[in-house]
Design a protein around this motif. Structure first.
Motif, PDB file in Angstrom:
ATOM      1  N   THR A   1      -3.860 -10.043  43.221  1.00  0.00           N
ATOM      2  CA  THR A   1      -3.872 -10.535  44.598  1.00  0.00           C
ATOM      3  C   THR A   1      -5.295 -10.868  45.037  1.00  0.00           C
ATOM      4  O   THR A   1      -6.272 -10.429  44.412  1.00  0.00           O
ATOM      5  CB  THR A   1      -3.301  -9.487  45.558  1.00  0.00           C
ATOM      6  N   GLY A   2      -5.377 -11.600  46.144  1.00  0.00           N
ATOM      7  CA  GLY A   2      -6.682 -11.955  46.691  1.00  0.00           C
ATOM      8  C   GLY A   2      -7.488 -10.716  47.071  1.00  0.00           C
ATOM      9  O   GLY A   2      -8.677 -10.608  46.751  1.00  0.00           O
TER      10      GLY A   2
ATOM     11  N   VAL B   1     -11.227  -9.545  45.878  1.00  0.00           N
ATOM     12  CA  VAL B   1     -12.343  -9.254  46.783  1.00  0.00           C
ATOM     13  C   VAL B   1     -12.891  -7.857  46.486  1.00  0.00           C
ATOM     14  O   VAL B   1     -14.109  -7.659  46.380  1.00  0.00           O
ATOM     15  CB  VAL B   1     -11.912  -9.381  48.268  1.00  0.00           C
TER      16      VAL B   1
ATOM     17  N   ASP C   1     -15.763 -16.183  48.964  1.00  0.00           N
ATOM     18  CA  ASP C   1     -14.329 -15.939  48.938  1.00  0.00           C
ATOM     19  C   ASP C   1     -13.631 -17.287  49.130  1.00  0.00           C
ATOM     20  O   ASP C   1     -13.481 -17.762  50.252  1.00  0.00           O
ATOM     21  CB  ASP C   1     -13.939 -14.944  50.032  1.00  0.00           C
TER      22      ASP C   1
ATOM     23  N   LYS D   1      -4.449 -17.045  45.474  1.00  0.00           N
ATOM     24  CA  LYS D   1      -3.480 -17.973  46.054  1.00  0.00           C
ATOM     25  C   LYS D   1      -3.098 -19.125  45.101  1.00  0.00           C
ATOM     26  O   LYS D   1      -2.337 -18.909  44.178  1.00  0.00           O
ATOM     27  CB  LYS D   1      -3.980 -18.458  47.413  1.00  0.00           C
TER      28      LYS D   1
HETATM   29  C1  LIG Z   1      -5.334 -14.642  51.758  1.00  0.00           C
HETATM   30  C2  LIG Z   1      -6.757 -14.309  51.631  1.00  0.00           C
HETATM   31  C3  LIG Z   1      -7.195 -13.141  50.990  1.00  0.00           C
HETATM   32  C4  LIG Z   1      -6.231 -12.058  50.529  1.00  0.00           C
HETATM   33  O1  LIG Z   1      -5.341 -12.479  49.567  1.00  0.00           O
HETATM   34  P1  LIG Z   1      -4.006 -11.624  49.292  1.00  0.00           P
HETATM   35  O2  LIG Z   1      -3.420 -12.257  48.076  1.00  0.00           O
HETATM   36  O3  LIG Z   1      -3.149 -11.767  50.510  1.00  0.00           O
HETATM   37  O4  LIG Z   1      -4.430 -10.212  49.083  1.00  0.00           O
HETATM   38  C5  LIG Z   1      -8.545 -12.946  50.829  1.00  0.00           C
HETATM   39  N1  LIG Z   1      -9.434 -13.842  51.280  1.00  0.00           N
HETATM   40  C6  LIG Z   1      -9.063 -14.980  51.911  1.00  0.00           C
HETATM   41  C7  LIG Z   1     -10.101 -15.933  52.368  1.00  0.00           C
HETATM   42  C8  LIG Z   1      -7.712 -15.247  52.120  1.00  0.00           C
HETATM   43  O5  LIG Z   1      -7.341 -16.344  52.781  1.00  0.00           O
END
Ligand SMILES: *Cc1c(COP(=O)(O)O)cnc(C)c1O
Length: 412
Positions: A109-110, A114, A232, A261
Protein backbone atom coordinates in the motif's frame (compact mmCIF):
# COMPACT_ATOMS: atom_id res chain seq x y z
CA UNK A 1 -32.22 -16.33 -9.82
CA UNK A 2 -32.65 -12.64 -10.54
CA UNK A 3 -35.34 -12.35 -7.83
CA UNK A 4 -32.67 -13.25 -5.28
CA UNK A 5 -30.34 -10.50 -6.39
CA UNK A 6 -29.82 -7.92 -3.64
CA UNK A 7 -30.59 -4.29 -4.47
CA UNK A 8 -28.20 -1.37 -4.03
CA UNK A 9 -30.15 -0.46 -0.92
CA UNK A 10 -29.74 -3.97 0.55
CA UNK A 11 -26.00 -3.97 -0.10
CA UNK A 12 -25.47 -0.50 1.41
CA UNK A 13 -27.39 -1.66 4.48
CA UNK A 14 -25.08 -4.65 4.83
CA UNK A 15 -22.01 -2.39 4.72
CA UNK A 16 -23.57 0.01 7.19
CA UNK A 17 -24.70 -2.69 9.58
CA UNK A 18 -21.64 -4.92 9.54
CA UNK A 19 -18.80 -2.63 8.43
CA UNK A 20 -16.91 0.01 10.39
CA UNK A 21 -18.09 3.49 9.46
CA UNK A 22 -14.69 4.84 8.44
CA UNK A 23 -15.81 6.15 5.03
CA UNK A 24 -18.60 8.48 3.88
CA UNK A 25 -19.38 6.83 0.54
CA UNK A 26 -21.45 8.24 -2.30
CA UNK A 27 -24.57 6.02 -2.30
CA UNK A 28 -23.94 3.92 -5.41
CA UNK A 29 -23.07 0.22 -5.40
CA UNK A 30 -20.71 -0.59 -8.23
CA UNK A 31 -20.57 -4.01 -9.80
CA UNK A 32 -18.68 -3.68 -13.07
CA UNK A 33 -16.05 -1.47 -14.65
CA UNK A 34 -14.84 -1.04 -18.20
CA UNK A 35 -12.34 1.66 -19.15
CA UNK A 36 -13.63 5.04 -17.95
CA UNK A 37 -17.06 3.58 -17.16
CA UNK A 38 -18.48 1.83 -14.12
CA UNK A 39 -21.92 0.27 -13.62
CA UNK A 40 -24.00 -0.11 -10.48
CA UNK A 41 -25.85 -3.30 -9.70
CA UNK A 42 -29.05 -1.96 -11.28
CA UNK A 43 -27.07 -1.49 -14.50
CA UNK A 44 -26.85 2.33 -14.44
CA UNK A 45 -23.72 3.61 -16.18
CA UNK A 46 -21.37 6.26 -14.76
CA UNK A 47 -18.20 7.98 -15.86
CA UNK A 48 -15.65 7.39 -13.10
CA UNK A 49 -14.06 10.76 -12.24
CA UNK A 50 -12.31 9.49 -9.12
CA UNK A 51 -10.43 6.48 -10.55
CA UNK A 52 -10.11 5.05 -7.03
CA UNK A 53 -8.06 8.07 -5.94
CA UNK A 54 -5.92 7.80 -9.10
CA UNK A 55 -5.23 4.07 -8.81
CA UNK A 56 -7.12 3.19 -11.99
CA UNK A 57 -5.17 5.47 -14.37
CA UNK A 58 -5.09 2.69 -16.99
CA UNK A 59 -8.90 2.32 -16.92
CA UNK A 60 -11.07 -0.31 -15.27
CA UNK A 61 -10.39 -3.93 -16.15
CA UNK A 62 -7.65 -3.05 -18.60
CA UNK A 63 -7.55 -6.26 -20.71
CA UNK A 64 -3.76 -6.50 -20.83
CA UNK A 65 -3.32 -6.10 -17.07
CA UNK A 66 -6.19 -8.48 -16.29
CA UNK A 67 -4.71 -11.12 -18.61
CA UNK A 68 -1.38 -10.84 -16.79
CA UNK A 69 -3.20 -11.17 -13.46
CA UNK A 70 -5.02 -14.31 -14.59
CA UNK A 71 -1.94 -15.94 -16.15
CA UNK A 72 0.24 -15.26 -13.11
CA UNK A 73 -2.49 -16.23 -10.61
CA UNK A 74 -2.69 -19.65 -12.29
CA UNK A 75 1.07 -20.11 -11.86
CA UNK A 76 2.13 -18.67 -8.52
CA UNK A 77 0.81 -15.92 -6.24
CA UNK A 78 2.83 -15.77 -3.05
CA UNK A 79 6.07 -17.23 -1.81
CA UNK A 80 7.13 -14.58 0.72
CA UNK A 81 10.65 -13.25 0.43
CA UNK A 82 11.94 -16.27 2.31
CA UNK A 83 12.56 -17.51 -1.25
CA UNK A 84 13.28 -15.91 -4.60
CA UNK A 85 10.45 -15.88 -7.13
CA UNK A 86 10.43 -15.88 -10.92
CA UNK A 87 8.85 -12.39 -11.29
CA UNK A 88 10.43 -10.10 -8.70
CA UNK A 89 13.83 -9.72 -10.32
CA UNK A 90 12.18 -8.84 -13.63
CA UNK A 91 10.00 -6.28 -11.84
CA UNK A 92 13.00 -4.77 -9.99
CA UNK A 93 14.95 -4.35 -13.23
CA UNK A 94 11.97 -3.07 -15.21
CA UNK A 95 10.81 -0.47 -12.69
CA UNK A 96 14.26 0.87 -11.78
CA UNK A 97 15.09 1.34 -15.48
CA UNK A 98 11.65 2.85 -16.14
CA UNK A 99 12.16 5.57 -13.50
CA UNK A 100 15.95 5.84 -13.60
CA UNK A 101 16.91 4.50 -10.16
CA UNK A 102 19.47 1.94 -8.93
CA UNK A 103 17.27 0.10 -6.46
CA UNK A 104 13.66 -0.63 -5.55
CA UNK A 105 11.97 -1.91 -2.41
CA UNK A 106 8.47 -3.31 -3.09
CA UNK A 107 5.57 -2.96 -0.66
CA UNK A 108 1.78 -3.19 -1.00
CA UNK A 109 0.00 0.00 0.00
CA UNK A 110 0.93 3.65 -0.30
CA UNK A 111 1.12 4.12 3.46
CA UNK A 112 3.55 1.19 3.76
CA UNK A 113 5.75 2.69 1.09
CA UNK A 114 5.76 6.05 2.91
CA UNK A 115 6.68 4.24 6.14
CA UNK A 116 9.46 2.46 4.29
CA UNK A 117 10.78 5.78 2.96
CA UNK A 118 10.74 7.31 6.44
CA UNK A 119 12.64 4.35 7.89
CA UNK A 120 15.09 4.44 4.99
CA UNK A 121 15.68 8.16 5.50
CA UNK A 122 16.28 7.79 9.25
CA UNK A 123 18.66 4.85 8.82
CA UNK A 124 20.56 6.73 6.11
CA UNK A 125 20.85 9.72 8.46
CA UNK A 126 22.50 7.62 11.18
CA UNK A 127 24.67 5.41 9.02
CA UNK A 128 25.67 7.73 6.15
CA UNK A 129 25.08 11.30 7.29
CA UNK A 130 26.32 10.61 10.83
CA UNK A 131 23.50 12.03 12.93
CA UNK A 132 23.38 10.93 16.59
CA UNK A 133 21.08 7.92 17.09
CA UNK A 134 17.39 8.73 17.63
CA UNK A 135 17.89 12.41 16.75
CA UNK A 136 16.77 12.49 13.10
CA UNK A 137 14.09 14.99 12.10
CA UNK A 138 12.07 14.81 8.91
CA UNK A 139 10.46 17.96 7.52
CA UNK A 140 6.92 17.64 6.14
CA UNK A 141 4.33 20.10 4.82
CA UNK A 142 1.07 21.49 6.15
CA UNK A 143 -2.08 19.91 4.70
CA UNK A 144 -0.12 16.82 3.69
CA UNK A 145 -1.69 13.46 3.03
CA UNK A 146 0.64 10.46 3.17
CA UNK A 147 -1.63 7.68 4.46
CA UNK A 148 -3.19 6.44 7.68
CA UNK A 149 -0.62 4.64 9.84
CA UNK A 150 0.07 5.82 13.38
CA UNK A 151 3.37 7.43 12.41
CA UNK A 152 2.00 9.10 9.28
CA UNK A 153 -1.01 10.63 11.04
CA UNK A 154 1.43 11.90 13.69
CA UNK A 155 2.38 14.67 11.26
CA UNK A 156 -1.06 15.34 9.78
CA UNK A 157 -2.62 18.74 10.48
CA UNK A 158 -6.15 17.39 9.90
CA UNK A 159 -7.91 16.74 13.25
CA UNK A 160 -10.05 14.09 11.51
CA UNK A 161 -6.88 12.20 10.69
CA UNK A 162 -5.04 12.49 14.02
CA UNK A 163 -7.78 13.12 16.61
CA UNK A 164 -7.72 10.64 19.53
CA UNK A 165 -5.07 8.48 17.85
CA UNK A 166 -2.17 9.67 20.01
CA UNK A 167 0.39 9.40 21.47
CA UNK A 168 2.17 10.39 18.29
CA UNK A 169 5.51 9.49 16.73
CA UNK A 170 8.06 12.26 17.31
CA UNK A 171 10.69 13.41 14.81
CA UNK A 172 8.68 15.47 12.35
CA UNK A 173 8.68 19.21 11.69
CA UNK A 174 5.73 20.73 9.83
CA UNK A 175 6.34 23.75 7.59
CA UNK A 176 4.00 25.56 5.16
CA UNK A 177 3.61 23.99 1.70
CA UNK A 178 4.62 25.93 -1.40
CA UNK A 179 7.17 27.93 0.59
CA UNK A 180 10.78 27.10 -0.27
CA UNK A 181 12.03 29.88 2.05
CA UNK A 182 10.37 28.13 4.98
CA UNK A 183 12.28 24.97 4.08
CA UNK A 184 15.58 26.82 3.82
CA UNK A 185 14.98 28.53 7.16
CA UNK A 186 14.24 25.28 8.98
CA UNK A 187 17.26 23.55 7.44
CA UNK A 188 19.53 26.41 8.53
CA UNK A 189 18.10 26.75 12.03
CA UNK A 190 17.45 23.14 13.06
CA UNK A 191 20.13 20.52 13.63
CA UNK A 192 19.75 16.84 12.74
CA UNK A 193 17.45 17.11 9.75
CA UNK A 194 17.51 13.95 7.64
CA UNK A 195 14.87 14.45 4.97
CA UNK A 196 12.09 16.51 3.42
CA UNK A 197 8.91 14.61 2.52
CA UNK A 198 6.66 16.34 -0.01
CA UNK A 199 3.77 15.73 -2.41
CA UNK A 200 4.63 17.42 -5.76
CA UNK A 201 0.95 18.39 -5.94
CA UNK A 202 -1.19 17.99 -2.81
CA UNK A 203 -3.88 15.57 -3.95
CA UNK A 204 -6.10 15.13 -0.88
CA UNK A 205 -5.78 18.85 -0.11
CA UNK A 206 -7.73 19.35 -3.36
CA UNK A 207 -5.23 19.17 -6.23
CA UNK A 208 -3.27 22.06 -4.77
CA UNK A 209 -0.51 22.91 -7.27
CA UNK A 210 2.54 24.76 -5.90
CA UNK A 211 4.00 27.59 -7.96
CA UNK A 212 6.47 26.82 -10.74
CA UNK A 213 9.98 26.26 -9.45
CA UNK A 214 8.95 25.19 -5.94
CA UNK A 215 10.08 21.58 -6.29
CA UNK A 216 13.34 22.55 -7.98
CA UNK A 217 14.11 25.11 -5.25
CA UNK A 218 13.33 22.63 -2.49
CA UNK A 219 15.46 19.97 -4.16
CA UNK A 220 18.42 22.36 -4.46
CA UNK A 221 18.07 23.46 -0.83
CA UNK A 222 18.03 19.82 0.29
CA UNK A 223 21.17 19.11 -1.74
CA UNK A 224 22.98 22.07 -0.16
CA UNK A 225 22.20 20.75 3.34
CA UNK A 226 22.75 17.04 2.68
CA UNK A 227 19.06 16.36 3.35
CA UNK A 228 17.14 13.73 1.36
CA UNK A 229 14.41 15.02 -0.96
CA UNK A 230 11.60 12.45 -0.68
CA UNK A 231 8.74 12.74 -3.18
CA UNK A 232 5.43 11.05 -2.40
CA UNK A 233 4.12 10.44 -5.94
CA UNK A 234 1.59 7.82 -4.84
CA UNK A 235 -1.21 9.95 -6.31
CA UNK A 236 0.64 12.26 -8.72
CA UNK A 237 2.85 9.59 -10.31
CA UNK A 238 2.30 7.17 -13.20
CA UNK A 239 1.21 9.85 -15.73
CA UNK A 240 -1.66 11.31 -13.67
CA UNK A 241 -0.47 14.93 -13.96
CA UNK A 242 0.51 14.79 -17.64
CA UNK A 243 4.11 13.63 -17.16
CA UNK A 244 5.28 10.22 -15.94
CA UNK A 245 6.07 11.89 -12.60
CA UNK A 246 4.91 15.30 -11.41
CA UNK A 247 8.57 15.99 -10.48
CA UNK A 248 9.44 15.65 -14.19
CA UNK A 249 7.90 19.12 -14.78
CA UNK A 250 10.89 20.59 -12.96
CA UNK A 251 13.44 17.91 -13.94
CA UNK A 252 13.78 16.92 -10.30
CA UNK A 253 15.04 13.40 -9.62
CA UNK A 254 14.05 12.74 -5.98
CA UNK A 255 16.57 11.02 -3.71
CA UNK A 256 13.71 8.77 -2.63
CA UNK A 257 10.63 8.23 -4.81
CA UNK A 258 7.43 6.72 -3.41
CA UNK A 259 4.93 5.08 -5.78
CA UNK A 260 1.65 3.22 -5.28
CA UNK A 261 -1.93 3.37 -6.52
CA UNK A 262 -1.67 3.22 -10.36
CA UNK A 263 1.55 1.19 -10.15
CA UNK A 264 -0.81 -1.78 -10.54
CA UNK A 265 -3.57 -0.08 -12.53
CA UNK A 266 -5.89 -0.60 -9.60
CA UNK A 267 -5.83 -4.34 -10.06
CA UNK A 268 -3.85 -5.36 -7.00
CA UNK A 269 -2.13 -3.44 -4.18
CA UNK A 270 1.44 -2.66 -5.25
CA UNK A 271 3.66 0.12 -3.92
CA UNK A 272 7.37 0.78 -4.05
CA UNK A 273 10.22 2.93 -2.85
CA UNK A 274 13.00 3.76 -5.31
CA UNK A 275 16.41 5.17 -4.51
CA UNK A 276 20.12 5.08 -5.22
CA UNK A 277 22.36 2.17 -4.31
CA UNK A 278 24.17 4.16 -1.61
CA UNK A 279 20.91 5.05 0.16
CA UNK A 280 19.11 1.73 -0.28
CA UNK A 281 22.18 -0.19 0.93
CA UNK A 282 21.41 0.79 4.52
CA UNK A 283 18.71 -1.90 4.57
CA UNK A 284 20.28 -5.25 5.38
CA UNK A 285 18.56 -8.67 5.61
CA UNK A 286 16.04 -8.85 8.43
CA UNK A 287 15.74 -5.09 8.94
CA UNK A 288 12.55 -4.41 6.96
CA UNK A 289 9.96 -6.39 5.01
CA UNK A 290 6.41 -7.44 4.29
CA UNK A 291 4.90 -10.89 3.70
CA UNK A 292 3.14 -9.81 0.52
CA UNK A 293 5.69 -7.21 -0.63
CA UNK A 294 7.30 -8.22 -3.92
CA UNK A 295 5.03 -11.20 -4.50
CA UNK A 296 5.03 -12.63 -8.04
CA UNK A 297 1.43 -11.65 -8.76
CA UNK A 298 2.12 -8.02 -7.78
CA UNK A 299 5.37 -7.99 -9.75
CA UNK A 300 3.80 -9.31 -12.96
CA UNK A 301 0.77 -7.01 -12.69
CA UNK A 302 2.90 -3.91 -12.08
CA UNK A 303 5.12 -4.53 -15.11
CA UNK A 304 2.00 -4.88 -17.24
CA UNK A 305 0.42 -1.74 -15.74
CA UNK A 306 3.54 0.33 -16.48
CA UNK A 307 3.74 -1.06 -20.02
CA UNK A 308 0.18 0.12 -20.63
CA UNK A 309 1.05 3.64 -19.44
CA UNK A 310 4.01 3.80 -21.82
CA UNK A 311 2.51 1.98 -24.82
CA UNK A 312 -0.75 3.93 -24.73
CA UNK A 313 0.99 7.30 -24.21
CA UNK A 314 -1.14 8.03 -21.18
CA UNK A 315 1.01 10.92 -19.96
CA UNK A 316 0.53 12.81 -23.23
CA UNK A 317 -3.21 12.09 -23.21
CA UNK A 318 -3.54 13.23 -19.58
CA UNK A 319 -1.69 16.44 -20.46
CA UNK A 320 -3.94 17.22 -23.43
CA UNK A 321 -7.25 16.20 -21.84
CA UNK A 322 -6.35 18.13 -18.70
CA UNK A 323 -5.87 21.33 -20.68
CA UNK A 324 -9.23 20.88 -22.38
CA UNK A 325 -10.92 20.10 -19.08
CA UNK A 326 -9.57 23.15 -17.22
CA UNK A 327 -10.33 25.47 -20.14
CA UNK A 328 -13.97 24.30 -20.12
CA UNK A 329 -14.25 24.55 -16.33
CA UNK A 330 -12.88 28.11 -16.50
CA UNK A 331 -15.69 29.03 -18.87
CA UNK A 332 -18.23 27.57 -16.43
CA UNK A 333 -16.64 29.50 -13.53
CA UNK A 334 -16.86 32.81 -15.41
CA UNK A 335 -20.65 32.84 -15.28
CA UNK A 336 -21.50 30.46 -12.44
CA UNK A 337 -22.50 31.69 -8.98
CA UNK A 338 -21.39 28.47 -7.30
CA UNK A 339 -18.36 27.30 -9.33
CA UNK A 340 -15.49 29.59 -8.27
CA UNK A 341 -12.30 28.33 -9.91
CA UNK A 342 -10.52 25.26 -11.20
CA UNK A 343 -6.98 24.13 -10.54
CA UNK A 344 -4.82 21.11 -11.26
CA UNK A 345 -2.37 19.59 -13.69
CA UNK A 346 -2.97 16.91 -16.30
CA UNK A 347 -5.98 14.93 -15.16
CA UNK A 348 -5.61 15.69 -11.44
CA UNK A 349 -8.01 18.60 -11.08
CA UNK A 350 -10.33 20.19 -8.58
CA UNK A 351 -13.29 22.51 -8.91
CA UNK A 352 -13.68 24.88 -5.99
CA UNK A 353 -17.29 25.81 -5.28
CA UNK A 354 -18.61 28.78 -3.34
CA UNK A 355 -20.36 27.16 -0.39
CA UNK A 356 -21.39 30.38 1.36
CA UNK A 357 -25.05 29.93 2.23
CA UNK A 358 -25.01 26.23 1.31
CA UNK A 359 -24.40 23.34 3.62
CA UNK A 360 -22.17 20.60 2.17
CA UNK A 361 -22.42 22.04 -1.32
CA UNK A 362 -19.61 19.89 -2.78
CA UNK A 363 -21.32 16.78 -1.44
CA UNK A 364 -24.69 17.84 -2.84
CA UNK A 365 -23.11 18.54 -6.24
CA UNK A 366 -21.48 15.09 -6.21
CA UNK A 367 -24.85 13.43 -5.45
CA UNK A 368 -26.38 15.29 -8.38
CA UNK A 369 -23.44 14.40 -10.62
CA UNK A 370 -23.99 10.73 -9.74
CA UNK A 371 -27.67 11.06 -10.63
CA UNK A 372 -26.53 12.52 -13.96
CA UNK A 373 -24.08 9.66 -14.59
CA UNK A 374 -20.71 10.93 -13.34
CA UNK A 375 -18.96 9.86 -10.13
CA UNK A 376 -16.75 12.29 -8.22
CA UNK A 377 -15.99 12.81 -4.56
CA UNK A 378 -15.45 15.99 -2.52
CA UNK A 379 -12.06 16.42 -0.84
CA UNK A 380 -13.44 19.18 1.42
CA UNK A 381 -16.84 20.83 1.92
CA UNK A 382 -16.12 23.11 -1.06
CA UNK A 383 -13.72 21.14 -3.29
CA UNK A 384 -14.61 18.47 -5.86
CA UNK A 385 -11.79 16.42 -7.33
CA UNK A 386 -12.06 15.39 -10.99
CA UNK A 387 -9.63 12.63 -11.93
CA UNK A 388 -10.89 10.26 -14.64
CA UNK A 389 -8.85 7.33 -15.96
CA UNK A 390 -6.10 8.63 -18.25
CA UNK A 391 -7.42 6.63 -21.22
CA UNK A 392 -10.39 9.01 -21.55
CA UNK A 393 -11.00 10.16 -25.13
CA UNK A 394 -11.87 13.71 -26.18
CA UNK A 395 -15.39 12.61 -27.14
CA UNK A 396 -15.95 11.05 -23.72
CA UNK A 397 -14.44 14.08 -21.99
CA UNK A 398 -16.78 16.43 -23.86
CA UNK A 399 -19.76 14.34 -22.78
CA UNK A 400 -18.55 14.58 -19.17
CA UNK A 401 -18.07 18.34 -19.41
CA UNK A 402 -21.71 18.63 -20.51
CA UNK A 403 -22.82 16.57 -17.49
CA UNK A 404 -20.81 18.81 -15.14
CA UNK A 405 -22.18 21.98 -16.80
CA UNK A 406 -25.76 20.77 -16.55
CA UNK A 407 -25.30 19.73 -12.92
CA UNK A 408 -23.71 23.02 -11.83
CA UNK A 409 -26.51 24.93 -13.62
CA UNK A 410 -29.13 23.04 -11.62
CA UNK A 411 -27.75 24.64 -8.43
CA UNK A 412 -27.79 28.24 -9.68
C1 LIG B 1 -3.35 7.57 -1.28
C2 LIG B 1 -2.09 8.18 -0.85
C3 LIG B 1 -1.25 7.56 0.08
C4 LIG B 1 -1.65 6.30 0.83
O1 LIG B 1 -1.86 5.21 0.01
P1 LIG B 1 -2.70 3.95 0.56
O2 LIG B 1 -2.54 2.92 -0.50
O3 LIG B 1 -4.11 4.42 0.74
O4 LIG B 1 -2.09 3.56 1.86
C5 LIG B 1 -0.04 8.14 0.36
N1 LIG B 1 0.33 9.29 -0.22
C6 LIG B 1 -0.45 9.94 -1.12
C7 LIG B 1 0.03 11.19 -1.74
C8 LIG B 1 -1.69 9.41 -1.45
O5 LIG B 1 -2.49 10.06 -2.30
Amino acid sequence: MNELKLSSKDLMELENNFGAHNYHSIPVVLEKGDGVLVYDIEGKQYFDFLSAYSAVNQGHSNPKIIQTLIDQARKLTLTSRAFYNSQLGLFDKFVTEYFGYDKILPMNTGAEAVETALKLCRKWAYEKKGLPDNSAQIVVCENNFHGRTTTIISFSVDPEAYGHFGPFTPGFIIIPYNDADALEKVLIETPNIAGFLVEPIQGEAGAFVPHDGYLRSCYNICQQHNVLFIADEVQTGIARTGKMLACDYESVHPDILILGKALSGGVYPVSAVLSSQSIMDVFQPGQHGSTFGGNPLAAAVAISALEVVRDENLAANAFRMGNIFRAEMKIICETSKIASFVRGKGLLNALIVNDKGYENLAWEVCLKLAENGLLAKPTHSNIIRFAPPLIITETQLNECILIIKKTIKSFE
